[in-house]
Design a protein around this motif. Structure first.
Motif, PDB file in Angstrom:
ATOM      1  N   LEU A   1      69.520 -32.080 -24.964  1.00  0.00           N
ATOM      2  CA  LEU A   1      69.313 -31.266 -24.697  1.00  0.00           C
ATOM      3  C   LEU A   1      69.867 -29.788 -25.992  1.00  0.00           C
ATOM      4  CD1 LEU A   1      70.051 -30.959 -20.693  1.00  0.00           C
ATOM      5  CD2 LEU A   1      68.363 -31.290 -22.217  1.00  0.00           C
ATOM      6  N   GLY A   2      70.555 -30.317 -26.989  1.00  0.00           N
ATOM      7  CA  GLY A   2      71.292 -28.964 -27.781  1.00  0.00           C
ATOM      8  C   GLY A   2      70.195 -28.631 -29.119  1.00  0.00           C
ATOM      9  N   GLN A   3      70.542 -27.976 -29.838  1.00  0.00           N
ATOM     10  CA  GLN A   3      69.797 -27.157 -30.688  1.00  0.00           C
ATOM     11  C   GLN A   3      68.903 -27.750 -31.265  1.00  0.00           C
ATOM     12  OE1 GLN A   3      69.606 -23.874 -30.469  1.00  0.00           O
ATOM     13  NE2 GLN A   3      71.566 -23.997 -29.159  1.00  0.00           N
ATOM     14  N   HIS A   4      69.164 -28.790 -32.163  1.00  0.00           N
ATOM     15  CA  HIS A   4      68.003 -29.809 -32.482  1.00  0.00           C
ATOM     16  C   HIS A   4      68.339 -31.685 -32.365  1.00  0.00           C
ATOM     17  CE1 HIS A   4      67.834 -26.451 -35.455  1.00  0.00           C
ATOM     18  NE2 HIS A   4      69.555 -26.504 -35.253  1.00  0.00           N
ATOM     19  N   PRO A   5      67.002 -31.761 -31.166  1.00  0.00           N
ATOM     20  CA  PRO A   5      67.212 -32.963 -30.874  1.00  0.00           C
ATOM     21  C   PRO A   5      66.348 -34.079 -31.746  1.00  0.00           C
ATOM     22  CG  PRO A   5      66.091 -31.396 -29.429  1.00  0.00           C
ATOM     23  CD  PRO A   5      66.763 -30.411 -30.314  1.00  0.00           C
ATOM     24  N   SER A   6      67.452 -35.394 -31.581  1.00  0.00           N
ATOM     25  CA  SER A   6      65.829 -35.523 -32.642  1.00  0.00           C
ATOM     26  C   SER A   6      65.076 -37.189 -31.373  1.00  0.00           C
ATOM     27  CB  SER A   6      67.692 -36.831 -33.098  1.00  0.00           C
ATOM     28  OG  SER A   6      66.457 -37.783 -33.875  1.00  0.00           O
ATOM     29  N   PRO A   7      63.901 -37.497 -32.227  1.00  0.00           N
ATOM     30  CA  PRO A   7      63.410 -37.908 -31.971  1.00  0.00           C
ATOM     31  C   PRO A   7      63.028 -39.215 -31.834  1.00  0.00           C
ATOM     32  CG  PRO A   7      62.200 -36.993 -33.143  1.00  0.00           C
ATOM     33  CD  PRO A   7      63.756 -36.125 -33.071  1.00  0.00           C
TER      34      PRO A   7
ATOM     35  N   HIS B   1      79.872 -36.673 -12.686  1.00  0.00           N
ATOM     36  CA  HIS B   1      79.838 -37.685 -12.330  1.00  0.00           C
ATOM     37  C   HIS B   1      80.526 -38.523 -13.752  1.00  0.00           C
ATOM     38  CE1 HIS B   1      78.450 -37.114  -8.560  1.00  0.00           C
ATOM     39  NE2 HIS B   1      77.421 -36.556  -8.534  1.00  0.00           N
ATOM     40  N   ALA B   2      79.819 -38.073 -14.222  1.00  0.00           N
ATOM     41  CA  ALA B   2      80.164 -39.381 -15.795  1.00  0.00           C
ATOM     42  C   ALA B   2      81.082 -38.514 -16.317  1.00  0.00           C
ATOM     43  CB  ALA B   2      79.134 -39.805 -16.905  1.00  0.00           C
ATOM     44  N   PRO B   3      81.852 -39.235 -16.964  1.00  0.00           N
ATOM     45  CA  PRO B   3      83.081 -38.958 -18.493  1.00  0.00           C
ATOM     46  C   PRO B   3      83.103 -37.718 -18.476  1.00  0.00           C
ATOM     47  CG  PRO B   3      82.929 -41.641 -17.623  1.00  0.00           C
ATOM     48  CD  PRO B   3      81.641 -41.269 -17.242  1.00  0.00           C
ATOM     49  N   HIS B   4      83.806 -37.443 -18.961  1.00  0.00           N
ATOM     50  CA  HIS B   4      82.931 -36.050 -19.816  1.00  0.00           C
ATOM     51  C   HIS B   4      82.258 -36.684 -21.469  1.00  0.00           C
ATOM     52  CE1 HIS B   4      83.746 -32.359 -22.744  1.00  0.00           C
ATOM     53  NE2 HIS B   4      84.424 -33.331 -23.318  1.00  0.00           N
ATOM     54  N   GLU B   5      83.317 -37.613 -21.850  1.00  0.00           N
ATOM     55  CA  GLU B   5      82.155 -38.412 -23.294  1.00  0.00           C
ATOM     56  C   GLU B   5      81.734 -39.232 -23.259  1.00  0.00           C
ATOM     57  OE1 GLU B   5      86.693 -39.400 -22.783  1.00  0.00           O
ATOM     58  OE2 GLU B   5      85.095 -39.321 -21.769  1.00  0.00           O
ATOM     59  N   VAL B   6      80.774 -38.978 -22.229  1.00  0.00           N
ATOM     60  CA  VAL B   6      79.118 -39.463 -21.861  1.00  0.00           C
ATOM     61  C   VAL B   6      78.300 -39.134 -21.739  1.00  0.00           C
ATOM     62  CG1 VAL B   6      77.663 -41.148 -20.330  1.00  0.00           C
ATOM     63  CG2 VAL B   6      79.537 -42.418 -20.588  1.00  0.00           C
ATOM     64  N   ALA B   7      78.875 -37.472 -20.647  1.00  0.00           N
ATOM     65  CA  ALA B   7      78.053 -36.564 -20.508  1.00  0.00           C
ATOM     66  C   ALA B   7      77.947 -35.721 -21.701  1.00  0.00           C
ATOM     67  CB  ALA B   7      79.242 -35.589 -19.118  1.00  0.00           C
ATOM     68  N   ASP B   8      78.969 -35.060 -22.449  1.00  0.00           N
ATOM     69  CA  ASP B   8      79.038 -34.281 -23.507  1.00  0.00           C
ATOM     70  C   ASP B   8      77.645 -34.483 -24.650  1.00  0.00           C
ATOM     71  OD1 ASP B   8      80.132 -32.153 -25.304  1.00  0.00           O
ATOM     72  OD2 ASP B   8      80.688 -34.097 -25.937  1.00  0.00           O
ATOM     73  N   THR B   9      77.435 -36.395 -24.796  1.00  0.00           N
ATOM     74  CA  THR B   9      77.350 -36.218 -25.622  1.00  0.00           C
ATOM     75  C   THR B   9      75.693 -36.743 -25.592  1.00  0.00           C
ATOM     76  OG1 THR B   9      78.723 -38.210 -26.741  1.00  0.00           O
ATOM     77  CG2 THR B   9      77.179 -38.098 -27.076  1.00  0.00           C
ATOM     78  N   PHE B  10      75.355 -36.535 -24.406  1.00  0.00           N
ATOM     79  CA  PHE B  10      73.684 -36.607 -23.336  1.00  0.00           C
ATOM     80  C   PHE B  10      73.182 -35.540 -24.050  1.00  0.00           C
ATOM     81  CE2 PHE B  10      71.316 -36.204 -21.041  1.00  0.00           C
ATOM     82  CZ  PHE B  10      70.364 -37.417 -20.390  1.00  0.00           C
ATOM     83  N   CYS B  11      74.336 -34.344 -23.638  1.00  0.00           N
ATOM     84  CA  CYS B  11      73.651 -32.920 -23.409  1.00  0.00           C
ATOM     85  C   CYS B  11      73.552 -32.545 -24.557  1.00  0.00           C
ATOM     86  CB  CYS B  11      74.904 -32.102 -22.718  1.00  0.00           C
ATOM     87  SG  CYS B  11      75.223 -32.617 -21.034  1.00  0.00           S
ATOM     88  N   ARG B  12      74.308 -32.888 -26.056  1.00  0.00           N
ATOM     89  CA  ARG B  12      73.887 -31.875 -26.507  1.00  0.00           C
ATOM     90  C   ARG B  12      73.191 -32.737 -27.325  1.00  0.00           C
ATOM     91  NH1 ARG B  12      79.785 -32.881 -29.486  1.00  0.00           N
ATOM     92  NH2 ARG B  12      79.025 -32.449 -31.069  1.00  0.00           N
ATOM     93  N   THR B  13      72.662 -33.960 -27.493  1.00  0.00           N
ATOM     94  CA  THR B  13      71.693 -34.836 -28.396  1.00  0.00           C
ATOM     95  C   THR B  13      70.289 -34.840 -27.546  1.00  0.00           C
ATOM     96  OG1 THR B  13      72.235 -36.677 -27.251  1.00  0.00           O
ATOM     97  CG2 THR B  13      73.395 -36.375 -29.354  1.00  0.00           C
TER      98      THR B  13
END
Length: 548
Positions: free
Chosen positions: A521-527, A507-519
């Motif tokens: 669920l990505g390879q190196h999520p930061s706490p 549902h959300a704009p690509h900028e929001v969904a992409d950045t959320f998934c990368r940060t």
């Protein structure tokens, strides 16, 4: 917050570079909330909430929240002649906020519009209310959640249930039959068991005038309510009872308040330790089935405990945004400096993901009330996922927002100190983290259709982002029989974040969904918040969340 025309020219200096608190509209200024309501809820919900948003943002309402916290409730055990009162006195600001919440119908909308977006309206209203003061949300939630239990109880007079649907507030200490608007509280836990209510020792005895309760309760929420749902042992086992503040003869019921809890936060709301000394009570539900009777109420309160931290995060984000837009350092507004923009954008992503999951969970409740099996299955699982994860994110979120303000955010004049102290309460209330994670495993084992419904929700988003696809591949299959108890926290967190990501991808704009998934669920999520990939679309994310 509420000072008028303060002097800027002082004896030794001029006060420069200090932000002003600006008026706001908690609904109209929240484009993210409006977006998700437009996608998930009927149109009437936004229309209904717009007035509440105006109320919440008024300087007077914000002042009431501040005063309710600075003047917590006090206990009066006796009147001047030595008669027991067991009364809890609240500051007028608390009563004014309760009147705001009830006259806007936050406690009634789920039931008066049941199946037509009522639960979404309720949680969105609670999300807005928390931005005035979270302490009133406990009695509002309890009153809302008690209704489905009471409406099924044919042995109760009709005015008990109908009194919960009145959009008004009556704080008078009178028998419930003499009042037109009622509020409810809850008294469940005891010293020896806490969340393990099966160990409760409070007992119910039947006599000529009905049931009487004897025993101790470690926490009674909202002790000046008109009645309380409670658990007590009878011959058939642990059972549910309604305990009114006044007995049928018009006398104050034998509910003796021993003390008010001196809590870390949630100070505007009273929480009491009490003793039942032969308190008159009315049985609810089947004997020995107290936990089953109360279960629907618990699901409702868990959804609210998942929604309140999202509202608190929005309030904290708005404070941080407002401050950094006005405050200059090193030659530029803080909000224009790259590192600060990354922090603010990351916090904004967390709020949006929380709003999406909160409203989708409420949507499942509405669908379940319409008899939709898929939604009923989701309604069994999503509240626990949302309650666990939103509350795990909230304390760190408040600390980061406070840091955006620096030292001025750490003092009690700023609402961030209050929010920081408030942040842990919903994680503990209605089941702490471990209890909630074990409940997720219990749902998986007993209701496989719930996991199947969640995986079907994931399927709609599969292929929408590679990090989400990789995260979904790590999840156990719905029918798995392996022992997941040692990994219960990992599983609950991962399911919650995957659900948030799936909703954003759909549902959300690509900028929001992409950045959320990368940060997330990505390879190196930061706490830590603010650790975003290079070239993240900060402008788009911040523009979306910034007040109009």
């Amino acid at each position: 917050m509420h000072d008028q025309a303060p002097r800027e020219c002082l004896a030794s200096h001029r006060v420069d570079n200090q932000p002003y608190s600006l008026p706001f509209d908690a609904f109209a200024d929240d484009a993210v909330l409006q977006f998700w309501l437009a996608h998930l809820a009927p149109a009437w919900v936004s229309c209904r909430l717009s007035l509440l948003g105006q109320d919440v943002g008024r300087a007077e309402t914000q002042r009431l929240g501040d005063e309710a916290n600075r003047h917590p409730p006090s206990l009066r055990l006796f009147d001047r002649h030595g008669r027991r009162l067991d009364a809890v006195d609240y500051h007028p600001a608390y009563h004014a906020l309760m009147r705001l919440a009830t006259t806007r119908g936050v406690h009634t909308m789920a039931w008066t519009e049941e199946g037509h977006g009522g639960h979404q309206a309720h949680v969105a209203g609670l999300y807005l209310l928390t931005q005035a003061e979270t302490g009133i949300c406990c009695p509002v939630t309890m009153t809302h959640a008690a209704y489905p239990v009471l409406r099924r109880e044919r042995s109760l007079p009709d005015w008990w249930a109908s009194g919960l649907l009145v959009e008004d507030y009556d704080s008078r200490a009178l028998p419930a039959s003499d009042k037109h608007a009622l509020t409810f509280g809850m008294a469940m836990t005891e010293k020896q068991g806490g969340s393990d209510v099966r160990t409760n020792t409070t007992r119910a005895e039947h006599g000529e005038d009905g049931w009487r309760l004897y025993g101790h309760k470690w926490f009674m929420s909202a002790p000046m309510s008109d009645a309380f749902l409670t658990l007590a042992q009878r011959d058939e086992g642990l059972s549910c009872f309604l305990v009114p503040r006044f007995a049928p003869d018009g006398e104050r019921n034998a509910i003796e308040i021993q003390r008010l809890k001196d809590k870390c936060g949630n100070r505007a709301n009273g929480s009491a330790e009490i003793e039942y000394r032969g308190a008159w009570a009315h049985p609810l539900g089947d004997p020995g089935r107290g936990i089953a009777t109360i279960l629907e109420m618990v699901q409702q309160t868990r959804l609210d405990a998942a929604s309140a931290p999202v509202g608190m995060m929005r309030q904290a984000w708005r404070e941080a945004w407002q401050h950094t837009c006005q405050r200059h350092a090193f030659g530029a507004p803080l909000a224009e400096q790259p590192v600060m923009r990354a922090v603010l954008a990351d916090l904004a992503l967390e709020v949006e993901a929380g709003v999406a999951l909160m409203l989708r969970t409420a949507q499942a409740f509405d669908g379940a009330s319409r008899g939709e099996e898929q939604e009923r299955a989701l309604a069994r699982l999503l509240p626990s996922l949302a309650k666990y994860w939103h509350n795990k994110r909230a304390p760190g979120f408040m600390a980061e927002a406070m840091e955006c303000l620096g030292g001025i955010g750490y003092v009690e004049e700023a609402p961030l100190a209050r929010l920081y102290r408030e942040a842990p309460v919903n994680s503990i209330w209605e089941g702490s983290g471990n209890v909630i994670c074990l409940d997720v495993l219990r749902v998986m084992a007993r209701h496989p259709e719930a996991m199947a419904a969640l995986y079907q929700l994931f399927e709609h988003a599969r292929g929408g982002h590679p990090d989400l696809d990789r995260a979904l591949a790590q999840l156990p299959q719905p029918q798995t029989s392996e022992d997941l108890v040692p990994r219960a926290r990992w599983l609950t967190q991962w399911l919650a974040q995957c659900t948030q990501a799936a909703l954003l991808v759909q549902h959300a704009p690509h900028e929001v969904a992409d950045t959320f998934c990368r940060t997330r669920l990505g390879q190196h999520p930061s706490p830590a918040y603010g650790v975003l990939p290079t070239a993240s679309p900060l402008d788009a994310i911040l523009h979306r969340s910034a007040p109009a």
